[in-house]
Design an enzyme around this catalytic site. Structure first.
Site, short mmCIF file in Angstrom:
data_model
loop_
_atom_site.label_atom_id
_atom_site.label_comp_id
_atom_site.label_asym_id
_atom_site.label_seq_id
_atom_site.Cartn_x
_atom_site.Cartn_y
_atom_site.Cartn_z
N ASP A 1 9.22 -91.28 -76.57
CA ASP A 1 8.81 -90.07 -75.85
C ASP A 1 7.70 -89.31 -76.60
OD1 ASP A 1 9.50 -88.24 -73.60
OD2 ASP A 1 10.04 -86.86 -75.21
N HIS B 1 9.78 -90.53 -63.92
CA HIS B 1 10.65 -89.40 -63.63
C HIS B 1 9.96 -88.04 -63.77
CE1 HIS B 1 10.42 -89.88 -67.88
NE2 HIS B 1 10.96 -88.69 -68.06
N ASP B 2 8.69 -88.03 -64.18
CA ASP B 2 7.95 -86.77 -64.29
C ASP B 2 6.91 -86.61 -63.18
OD1 ASP B 2 9.22 -86.16 -66.73
OD2 ASP B 2 7.66 -87.14 -67.92
N GLU C 1 4.72 -93.15 -75.21
CA GLU C 1 4.20 -92.21 -74.21
C GLU C 1 3.17 -91.32 -74.90
OE1 GLU C 1 5.67 -88.82 -71.03
OE2 GLU C 1 6.37 -88.78 -73.08
N ASP D 1 15.10 -95.11 -74.46
CA ASP D 1 14.15 -94.02 -74.57
C ASP D 1 14.49 -93.24 -75.83
OD1 ASP D 1 12.39 -91.92 -73.91
OD2 ASP D 1 12.81 -92.21 -71.76
O1 TEU Z 1 7.19 -85.99 -70.98
C1 TEU Z 1 6.09 -85.47 -71.64
C2 TEU Z 1 5.21 -84.70 -70.82
O2 TEU Z 1 4.15 -84.38 -71.33
C3 TEU Z 1 5.58 -84.34 -69.41
O3 TEU Z 1 6.80 -83.71 -69.36
C4 TEU Z 1 4.55 -83.46 -68.89
O4 TEU Z 1 4.48 -82.30 -69.66
C5 TEU Z 1 4.84 -83.06 -67.49
O5 TEU Z 1 5.12 -84.16 -66.72
C6 TEU Z 1 3.61 -82.38 -66.97
O6 TEU Z 1 3.91 -81.67 -65.87
C7 TEU Z 1 8.24 -86.47 -71.72
C8 TEU Z 1 9.36 -86.86 -70.79
O7 TEU Z 1 8.94 -87.90 -69.97
C9 TEU Z 1 9.80 -85.65 -70.02
O8 TEU Z 1 10.75 -85.95 -69.06
C10 TEU Z 1 10.33 -84.66 -71.02
O9 TEU Z 1 10.65 -83.47 -70.36
C11 TEU Z 1 9.32 -84.36 -72.12
O10 TEU Z 1 8.73 -85.53 -72.67
C12 TEU Z 1 9.98 -83.65 -73.27
O11 TEU Z 1 10.83 -84.52 -73.95
#
Ligand code: TEU
Ligand code: CA
Length: 554
Positions: free
Chosen positions: A196, A322-323, A248, A96
């Site tokens: 990311d 994970h989000d 992403e 990542d």
């Molecule tokens: O996520 C991007 C992102 O847009 C999400 O965090 C989104 O804002 C959230 O799920 C909405 O509620 C990536 C990674 O996957 C995340 O874990 C990181 O926190 C983020 O980027 C920042 O690097």
């Protein structure tokens, strides 16, 4: 060499996967210990979320040093060992890469704060007044996207947490530093990358207020994004033909995603988009409670599946990461129809056009943990929004209900390995509590039961290897009007797949379009989630969450 279209990727959040040394935090050696389990499942790649040096404000998405490993996760030797052990099992490791921003603890940012011009230009500093930020843009984790630095009378941009400062990709020196990082990991034998929020890296030339939004329209799929991705490809992984990449893409469009992933463009192998995971956001607002909108979900799948196919783009297809909250709790039914709905949701994704991604625990239907106090939460976004909602006067109980369904921590609780203490995740104290369901829902139980969700996933992966139509076939939605069923066909040469998924508990009868019933040489039921399902005929009754895939030769 693996073909990414017929591959399946398994995502590991190392912190919550398996703790090998009892400190309560999952680690790289913990991943090595479980490789045989993943081999059994049949996956091709492991995507590991960030384990680089980081203050862990955003669990590693705040990188302070791209070249070294955070000691709690292990050492470079452990990592090399992981690559080697994975390779023995024909599993490739994907890393990542977080290049939209660095931690404010990164040496570059520290130098910037000392006033070194060279490093200030690594980030996005803009003049402003103490009372007024350069623009009205909002951080994705709540509050302003700008942080004031008194000494300079300037602000720096952070689209995420205040400790995650956005990098200035328009600066060639920054880009070259980033390419160095990618090459460093390539040389270690990495077989893929997940980038990311990569579609946010190209910022506009002029920074202005967003009159009707949070600013995203100015920096999403920004002005030089395609140019930068082409350069990244050319200068790093492009030479390594077997390396796969996934970007992403936040709030993106079909057209841009075609551009990102069409092989002629030489940008990325494939893309994630999240539109289908906002169907339970009331008016687009995540921090609300709402049942999923099935019609919207179907329309989005149709639009993206057909759109990407037309433009020869390629998607990563997925429900969980994970989000995101756990899909069986979100769209399925994690109580009465745990197995049926988990399997139906799996089939829906794995039979679509794209490369499926499985998030740790999804393969045995891990549900949300159902935390009921704020102290259980660790995620920065959840804690920020807890405070934001509190300040708005929302009642504590209501906020906890919202977090229970929406928090990113729903996916971050420890992997449920068995019925033992801490679900077998650690012999120490886990960094985040274990989900309530672990005695019943865990990997060990799933492996003992022939009819488990685990074996359904295993079968879906095996079918992908056996039937080229699953990766190659053209997609078409059918039964558009159905309020309960998501149905589609895939077509390839003289073959067809007919995929039927009942998204509800209600039994429902569907009528198969006559055209699909003609001229069959052979019909086989490839996979279902009941002991046996109806044969293909004009009228089919689908039981609660029933899912059937027919394979047809004409
Ligand atoms: O996520 C991007 C992102 O847009 C999400 O965090 C989104 O804002 C959230 O799920 C909405 O509620 C990536 C990674 O996957 C995340 O874990 C990181 O926190 C983020 O980027 C920042 O690097
Ligand atoms: Ca550990």
């Amino acid at each position: 060499m693996k073909d990414f279209k017929s591959s399946v990727v398994y995502q590991i959040y190392p912190k919550s996967f398996n703790d090998s040394n009892g400190d309560g935090i999952g680690d790289l050696n913990g991943v090595i210990e479980k490789l045989d389990y993943l081999k059994e499942l049949g996956i091709d790649y492991i995507w590991l979320t960030p384990f680089y040096i980081s203050p862990q404000k955003d669990n590693g998405y705040d990188v302070a040093d791209y070249y070294n490993i955070e000691p709690m996760f292990g050492t470079m030797e452990d990592f090399q060992n992981l690559i080697k052990e994975a390779e023995k099992r024909s599993i490739g490791i994907m890393l990542d890469m977080v290049f939209n921003h660095t931690s404010t603890k990164h040496q570059w940012f520290k130098n910037a704060l000392k006033g070194e011009e060279k490093y200030k230009n690594f980030y996005i500093f803009k003049e402003g007044k103490k009372e007024k930020a350069p623009t009205n843009w909002k951080s994705k984790f709540g509050g302003s996207a700008w942080e004031y630095v008194e000494e300079f009378n300037e602000y720096y941009l952070h689209l995420f947490d205040v400790t995650q400062a956005d990098l200035n990709w328009d600066n060639e020196e920054v880009r070259n530093e980033i390419y160095k990082v990618v090459k460093f990991w390539l040389e270690k034998g990495v077989k893929g990358f997940r980038f990311d929020v990569i579609n946010l890296i190209s910022k506009p030339e002029v920074f202005q207020d967003d009159e009707n939004g949070d600013g995203r329209k100015f920096y999403t799929d920004g002005p030089n994004i395609h140019e930068y991705l082409k350069e990244l490809n050319l200068k790093t992984f492009g030479k390594f033909k077997e390396v796969i990449t996934v970007g992403e893409m936040s709030s993106t469009t079909v057209d841009n995603c075609i551009h990102y992933s069409n092989p002629q463009e030489n940008e990325l192998s494939m893309v994630f988009n999240f539109h289908h995971l906002k169907v339970d956001y009331e008016n687009g607002n995540k921090w609300t409670l709402m049942d999923f909108d099935f019609k919207m979900l179907k329309n989005l799948f149709e639009k993206w599946q057909e759109g990407m196919e037309k433009g020869d783009g390629w998607s990563a297809v997925f429900w969980c990461n994970h989000d995101q909250p756990r899909i069986v709790s979100r769209i399925g039914n994690d109580k009465k129809y745990h197995k049926e709905s988990s399997k139906m949701l799996a089939t829906t994704i794995h039979m679509m056009r794209g490369t499926p991604y499985i998030y740790q625990g999804e393969e045995f239907g891990m549900p949300n943990p159902y935390f009921d106090k704020i102290e259980d939460y660790r995620d920065i976004e959840s804690i920020n929004y807890y405070n934001i909602l509190k300040n708005k006067g929302v009642h504590e109980d209501k906020i906890l209900e919202i977090l229970k369904s929406k928090s990113r921590d729903n996916s971050r609780t420890p992997m449920q390995w068995n019925q033992e203490k801490n679900a077998g995740f650690t012999s120490g104290t886990p960094w985040i509590s274990i989900g309530k369901s672990y005695k019943k829902i865990n990997a060990e139980e799933a492996l003992k039961d022939n009819d488990s969700v685990f074996y359904h996933y295993k079968k879906l992966i095996a079918l992908r290897k056996k039937y080229p139509i699953i990766s190659q076939g053209d997609f078409k939605m059918i039964l558009e009007e159905s309020k309960e069923v998501f149905g589609y066909t895939r077509e390839y040469k003289n073959q067809m797949l007919l995929v039927l998924n009942n998204f509800y508990e209600k039994e429902t009868e569907i009528e198969i379009p006559a055209l699909l019933l003609e001229n069959h040489k052979k019909v086989v039921t490839l996979i279902t989630n009941y002991l046996s399902s109806d044969d293909l005929k004009e009228k089919i009754v689908l039981r609660p969450y029933e899912s059937i895939v027919y394979y047809i030769e004409k």
